[in-house]
Design a protein around this motif. Structure first.
Motif, short mmCIF file in Angstrom:
data_model
loop_
_atom_site.label_atom_id
_atom_site.label_comp_id
_atom_site.label_asym_id
_atom_site.label_seq_id
_atom_site.Cartn_x
_atom_site.Cartn_y
_atom_site.Cartn_z
N LEU A 10 19.28 52.76 79.02
CA LEU A 10 18.88 51.87 79.87
C LEU A 10 17.94 51.95 79.99
CD1 LEU A 10 21.05 54.85 82.53
CD2 LEU A 10 21.98 52.90 81.33
N ASP A 11 17.54 50.95 80.72
CA ASP A 11 15.93 50.53 81.14
C ASP A 11 15.61 51.49 81.76
OD1 ASP A 11 14.57 48.32 82.28
OD2 ASP A 11 14.53 49.97 83.87
N PRO A 12 14.34 51.44 81.52
CA PRO A 12 13.09 52.89 81.55
C PRO A 12 13.19 53.78 83.56
CG PRO A 12 12.20 52.03 79.89
CD PRO A 12 13.64 51.36 80.16
N GLU A 13 13.60 52.36 83.89
CA GLU A 13 13.45 52.93 85.76
C GLU A 13 14.79 53.24 86.77
OE1 GLU A 13 13.04 49.93 89.57
OE2 GLU A 13 11.94 49.60 88.30
N ASP A 14 16.09 52.34 85.40
CA ASP A 14 17.37 52.80 86.11
C ASP A 14 17.85 54.08 85.36
OD1 ASP A 14 18.01 50.49 87.44
OD2 ASP A 14 19.03 49.80 84.88
N ARG A 15 17.08 54.52 84.27
CA ARG A 15 16.98 55.86 83.22
C ARG A 15 16.68 57.00 84.20
NH1 ARG A 15 18.03 59.23 78.96
NH2 ARG A 15 16.76 60.76 78.83
N ALA A 16 15.55 56.64 84.64
CA ALA A 16 15.04 57.80 85.42
C ALA A 16 15.47 58.38 86.95
CB ALA A 16 13.35 57.01 85.89
N ARG A 17 16.08 57.08 88.04
CA ARG A 17 16.24 57.18 88.86
C ARG A 17 17.54 57.41 88.71
NH1 ARG A 17 15.98 52.41 90.23
NH2 ARG A 17 18.19 51.24 89.57
N THR A 18 18.56 57.88 87.46
CA THR A 18 20.01 58.21 87.68
C THR A 18 19.93 59.67 87.13
OG1 THR A 18 21.24 56.09 86.40
CG2 THR A 18 21.51 58.26 85.94
N VAL A 19 18.02 60.09 86.16
CA VAL A 19 17.80 61.67 86.01
C VAL A 19 17.88 62.47 86.98
CG1 VAL A 19 16.83 63.06 84.88
CG2 VAL A 19 17.63 60.94 83.61
N GLU A 20 17.04 61.48 88.24
CA GLU A 20 16.85 62.03 89.65
C GLU A 20 17.88 62.25 90.86
OE1 GLU A 20 13.80 63.71 90.80
OE2 GLU A 20 12.89 62.82 88.75
N ASP A 21 19.09 60.82 90.37
CA ASP A 21 20.46 61.47 90.69
C ASP A 21 21.16 62.62 90.93
OD1 ASP A 21 20.02 59.28 92.67
OD2 ASP A 21 20.90 58.35 91.52
N VAL A 22 21.55 62.78 89.40
CA VAL A 22 21.30 64.01 88.65
C VAL A 22 20.92 65.51 89.43
CG1 VAL A 22 21.91 65.12 86.87
CG2 VAL A 22 22.56 63.11 87.03
N LEU A 23 19.49 65.64 89.53
CA LEU A 23 18.71 66.43 89.55
C LEU A 23 19.21 66.82 91.58
CD1 LEU A 23 15.37 66.06 87.23
CD2 LEU A 23 17.61 67.75 87.41
#
Length: 467
Positions: free
Chosen positions: A152-165
């Motif tokens: 994913l785009d780095p920003e999308d990836r970071a936001r998605t990982v934070e959502d999981v956490l």
């Protein structure tokens, strides 16, 4: 002024309302997106989670609060799709709060049946959500990476990982241990609401084959698209593609499967004075699609459809829906006047035989019969012919499967040839043997080997049989 249609968006396990940002931006001129955090996720992470019905209650309350003034749609990715299906059932059952639902968007959707997930992986996902922060982050990053076809785009990836956490561990476990395993097949039945189904070509558990076998049988009006190179998190991976498909859904909702049409030459013959009125009326009646009642459930119908596609393949669009016609015949209790004495009545025999095929497929390959490749399906049908299938609880014993499969092959051919499109496909001209005038029946004048009447040639040319 009529408001833009509203698209209510329901995220995947571990996602949030933020999952839909890119798609909402692309849809903004055409639809208004309202992304909803499901209980236990996103801004609703204080909630310990709940089952599918309670999630549907939560979404229905939000829809009521938004009070859309015109048609609205609901989109669900993975977990959210199962909730969307439950809402569609409520709508079709007459829930006034959901009266204006006009479409479904199911993205890598969790199907009405229990999700096809390996138990070992399910337990591993349940275990790591309660681990120490370092392990949780590592596993959350791995979870996101494993569910996309490309990074994913780095920003999308970071936001998605934070959502999981930030997901509530209890809600995470509630879905994996319970919600994903809920069986809604009987409650969902077959929905009439127009649906767009999109699957990622690289999605392991809920990709194109699983959607075709487990979700599409519950949708009378659907369009199924595959996103090349994409995985499971489609709103993040393919927002541009989804925006275009959703605009198309709003502009031109899918209808029921195309009915077969007649080649012009055969239609002309059927309308000519060479065909008597009673026969013409009967043939036209056979072109009408049966609208019920039916005998088989959606899963059984899907297995029957896949089986018939191997027994009697039909090329091109507008195929004769043999499964629908056989299902309606089973419900009517009519038949051709005989059956193998060892077999139970037709409706029961079909249901048990299809259960046997499906069970044998799951036992051999871990997937339902309808989700297998053609060669795997052919191998199982060959075993049915030879009486070599395993005994499945509630199914038919191997010897009876041999009898049933012989019956099915005969019924497939009879059903195909009963339809004028089937007669046209084989170049049958016998319907033109006589009109209404008993004194001057046209009949055949040329009776020699391979001789053709001049009026037969246009029909025969459509199947490449003119000589």
């Amino acid at each position: 002024m009529i408001d833009r249609p509203v698209l209510f968006c329901l995220h995947f396990l571990g996602g949030s309302a933020r999952t839909w940002r890119s798609l909402a931006e692309r849809l903004r001129p055409h639809l208004r997106c309202v992304a909803i955090d499901l209980p236990g996720f996103g801004d609703e992470a204080g909630h310990p989670g709940c089952g599918v019905a309670a999630m549907a209650d939560h979404v229905a309350a939000r829809i009521k609060a938004e009070a859309p003034t015109g048609p609205w749609l609901v989109a669900g990715n993975s977990m959210g799709a199962k909730v969307a299906l439950a809402l569609a059932r409520r709508h079709e059952d007459g829930d006034p709060a959901l009266a204006d639902l006009s479409g479904l968007v199911l993205l890598a959707g969790s199907p009405p049946c229990p999700e096809p997930m390996a138990e070992e992986r399910r337990q591993a996902m349940i275990a790591w959500i309660d681990a120490d922060p370092e392990t949780r982050r590592r596993e959350a990053e791995a979870f996101v990476s494993a569910n996309v076809g490309a990074p994913l785009d780095p920003e999308d990836r970071a936001r998605t990982v934070e959502d999981v956490l930030r997901a509530n561990p209890q809600a995470w476990k509630a879905w994996l241990a319970s919600g994903a395993n809920e069986d809604w097949r009987d409650r969902i039945g077959t929905l009439r609401t127009p649906a767009l189904v999109v699957s990622g070509a690289e999605d392991g558990d809920l990709g194109p084959e699983a959607q075709a076998a487990l979700t599409l049988p519950h949708l009378a009006r659907h369009r199924h698209e595959v996103a090349p190179g994409a995985g499971h998190l489609l709103p993040l991976e393919r927002p541009e593609m989804l925006a275009a498909l959703i605009r198309d859904l709003v502009a031109a909702p899918p209808q029921a499967a195309d009915a077969p049409t007649l080649p012009p030459a055969f239609a002309s013959l059927m309308s000519s004075d060479r065909v008597n009125t009673r026969l013409r009326t009967a043939l036209r009646g056979r072109m009408r699609e049966p609208d019920g009642p039916f005998c088989l459930g959606p899963d059984e119908r899907a297995t029957l459809t896949a089986c018939l596609d191997r027994v009697l393949p039909q090329a091109g669009p507008g195929k004769i829906d043999l499964a629908r016609r056989i299902d309606a015949r089973l419900a009517s209790g009519t038949g051709d006047g005989w059956r193998f004495a060892a077999l139970p009545p037709d409706g029961e025999a079909y249901a048990r035989a299809l259960r046997t095929l499906d069970g044998a497929a799951r036992e051999a390959h871990g997937h339902p019969f309808a989700a297998l490749g053609g060669s795997e399906q052919d191998a199982l049908l060959a075993r049915a012919t030879s009486g070599d299938l395993p005994e499945i609880p509630g199914g038919l014993v191997p010897d009876l499967m041999t009898c049933w499969f012989e019956e099915l092959r005969g019924e497939a051919v009879r059903t195909f040839l009963a339809h004028p499109a089937g007669l046209a496909a084989i170049g049958f001209t016998g319907i033109g043997a006589g009109g209404d005038d008993a004194e001057s029946l046209p009949g055949y004048r040329l009776a020699g080997l391979n001789e053709r009447e001049p009026w037969e040639y246009p029909v025969l040319e459509t199947v490449g049989d003119a000589r």
